[in-house]
Design a protein around this motif. Structure first.
Motif, PDB file in Angstrom:
ATOM      1  N   ILE A  91      -5.649  -5.555   7.842  1.00 18.18           N
ATOM      2  CA  ILE A  91      -6.975  -6.252   7.471  1.00 18.18           C
ATOM      3  C   ILE A  91      -6.725  -7.016   6.198  1.00 18.18           C
ATOM      4  CG2 ILE A  91      -9.316  -6.046   6.840  1.00 18.18           C
ATOM      5  CD1 ILE A  91      -9.349  -3.810   9.102  1.00 18.18           C
ATOM      6  N   ARG A  92      -6.125  -6.415   5.275  1.00 22.96           N
ATOM      7  CA  ARG A  92      -5.800  -6.980   4.219  1.00 22.96           C
ATOM      8  C   ARG A  92      -4.964  -8.185   4.146  1.00 22.96           C
ATOM      9  NH1 ARG A  92      -7.723  -2.166   3.253  1.00 22.96           N
ATOM     10  NH2 ARG A  92      -8.764  -1.723   1.144  1.00 22.96           N
ATOM     11  N   LEU A 124      -4.220   0.046   9.944  1.00 18.62           N
ATOM     12  CA  LEU A 124      -5.331  -0.953  10.149  1.00 18.62           C
ATOM     13  C   LEU A 124      -5.670  -1.529   8.805  1.00 18.62           C
ATOM     14  CD1 LEU A 124      -7.104  -2.341  12.022  1.00 18.62           C
ATOM     15  CD2 LEU A 124      -8.644  -0.257  11.790  1.00 18.62           C
ATOM     16  N   GLN A 125      -5.829  -0.872   7.823  1.00 19.49           N
ATOM     17  CA  GLN A 125      -6.275  -1.219   6.492  1.00 19.49           C
ATOM     18  C   GLN A 125      -5.299  -2.270   5.676  1.00 19.49           C
ATOM     19  OE1 GLN A 125      -6.728   2.395   4.176  1.00 19.49           O
ATOM     20  NE2 GLN A 125      -8.937   2.901   4.882  1.00 19.49           N
ATOM     21  N   ALA A 126      -4.077  -1.897   6.143  1.00 19.00           N
ATOM     22  CA  ALA A 126      -2.913  -2.890   5.439  1.00 19.00           C
ATOM     23  C   ALA A 126      -2.900  -4.241   6.368  1.00 19.00           C
ATOM     24  CB  ALA A 126      -1.631  -2.251   5.458  1.00 19.00           C
ATOM     25  N   CYS A 161       3.351  -0.863   4.160  1.00 18.66           N
ATOM     26  CA  CYS A 161       2.679   0.298   4.082  1.00 18.66           C
ATOM     27  C   CYS A 161       3.836   1.409   3.888  1.00 18.66           C
ATOM     28  CB  CYS A 161       1.957   0.752   5.287  1.00 18.66           C
ATOM     29  SG  CYS A 161       0.242   0.433   5.040  1.00 18.66           S
ATOM     30  N   ALA A 186       0.920  -1.272  -0.086  1.00 20.47           N
ATOM     31  CA  ALA A 186       0.002  -0.034  -0.051  1.00 20.47           C
ATOM     32  C   ALA A 186       0.745   1.224  -0.038  1.00 20.47           C
ATOM     33  CB  ALA A 186      -0.912  -0.028   1.250  1.00 20.47           C
ATOM     34  N   LYS A 199      -5.059   4.701  10.725  1.00 20.68           N
ATOM     35  CA  LYS A 199      -6.056   3.899   9.775  1.00 20.68           C
ATOM     36  C   LYS A 199      -5.272   3.238   8.672  1.00 20.68           C
ATOM     37  CE  LYS A 199      -9.492   5.773   6.588  1.00 20.68           C
ATOM     38  NZ  LYS A 199     -10.457   7.007   6.259  1.00 20.68           N
ATOM     39  N   ASN A 200      -4.259   3.784   8.208  1.00 20.56           N
ATOM     40  CA  ASN A 200      -3.412   3.278   6.796  1.00 20.56           C
ATOM     41  C   ASN A 200      -2.966   1.794   7.216  1.00 20.56           C
ATOM     42  OD1 ASN A 200      -2.727   6.279   6.955  1.00 20.56           O
ATOM     43  ND2 ASN A 200      -3.261   5.730   4.945  1.00 20.56           N
ATOM     44  N   TYR A 252     -17.175  -4.170  13.732  1.00 20.14           N
ATOM     45  CA  TYR A 252     -18.054  -3.353  12.724  1.00 20.14           C
ATOM     46  C   TYR A 252     -19.357  -3.427  12.889  1.00 20.14           C
ATOM     47  CZ  TYR A 252     -19.771  -2.180   8.224  1.00 20.14           C
ATOM     48  OH  TYR A 252     -20.405  -1.619   7.324  1.00 20.14           O
TER      49      TYR A 252
END
Length: 179
Positions: free
Chosen positions: A91-92, A87-89, A109, A75, A84-85, A141
Motif C-alpha cells: 500500500i505504501r 500488504l502494508q508495504a 520488507c 520496512a 499484513k506486513n 476499507y
C-alpha cells in the motif's frame, strides 16, 4: 548492551538457557539490521502524499510515507513476514507511485523467517494505475466499516500466492481457513 539489559530485567529464563535465548535474539537482530542496511543506502527521507482518488469515491488520501531511501521504501521488523506486513508495504508503494509516477519506486520488507533466518521480500512498480488501486482499497476499507469483509487477509494472501505460482489456490485458501 541490549542483551545485558534484557538479562537484568529478569524476564528471561534463568541461567544458560536465558543467556542463549538473549544471544540468539541479538544475533538475529544484527542480521536483520545488516540486511536492512544493504537496502537503505543513503539518507533517510519521507514523501508526503496528497491524492485525489477520483469523483467516484469523493475522497482524498493524505499522509507521509517513511522511511524512504532514494526511490525505495524499506520496512524492517523483528516479527515474521506475514500477509499484513506485505500488504502494508504494498500500500505504501502504491501511495509513492501515485504521488510521484515518474519515479521507479520499489518497496522492501525485511523480517524473520523462523527463529534464525532473515526473510526479504521486494516489490516493484504495480502493473495497474496506482491511484485506481488505492481507490479500490479505500472502497474495501469503507465496506469493511459497514460489514464484515468476505475474506480475511491470511486466506486472501494464501489464495493469491497460490494463484500466482499456478498451484491450487482453492486448496491453499481452504487450508489456511480451516487451520
Amino acid at each position: 548492551w541490549a542483551r545485558e539489559a534484557e538479562w537484568r530485567r529478569g524476564r528471561l529464563p534463568p541461567g544458560q538457557l536465558g543467556w542463549r535465548i538473549a544471544t540468539e535474539s541479538q544475533q538475529l537482530a544484527n542480521r536483520l539490521a545488516a540486511s536492512a542496511f544493504g537496502y537503505s543506502g543513503g539518507p533517510e527521507s519521507s514523501v508526503d502524499v496528497d491524492l485525489d482518488l477520483g469523483a467516484a469515491t469523493g475522497r482524498r488520501l493524505t499522509g507521509t510515507v517513511t522511511p524512504v531511501y532514494g526511490a525505495r521504501y524499506v520496512a524492517v521488523g523483528y516479527s515474521k513476514l506475514g500477509p499484513k506486513n506485505l500488504l502494508q508495504a504494498w500500500i505504501r508503494l502504491l501511495a509513492l507511485c501515485a504521488a510521484d509516477p515518474d519515479t521507479d519506486w520499489t518497496a522492501v520488507c525485511i523480517g524473520r523467517r523462523g527463529q534464525r533466518d532473515v526473510d526479504v521480500r521486494a516489490f516493484g512498480r504495480p502493473v495497474r494505475a496506482a491511484v485506481e488501486v488505492l481507490a479500490e482499497l479505500v472502497a474495501i476499507y469503507d465496506s469493511g466499516l459497514r460489514e464484515p469483509l468476505p475474506v480475511p487477509v491470511n486466506t486472501s494472501y494464501a489464495y493469491a500466492e497460490a494463484r500466482h505460482t499456478r498451484r491450487g489456490p482453492e486448496h491453499a485458501a481452504q487450508f489456511i481457513w480451516a487451520g
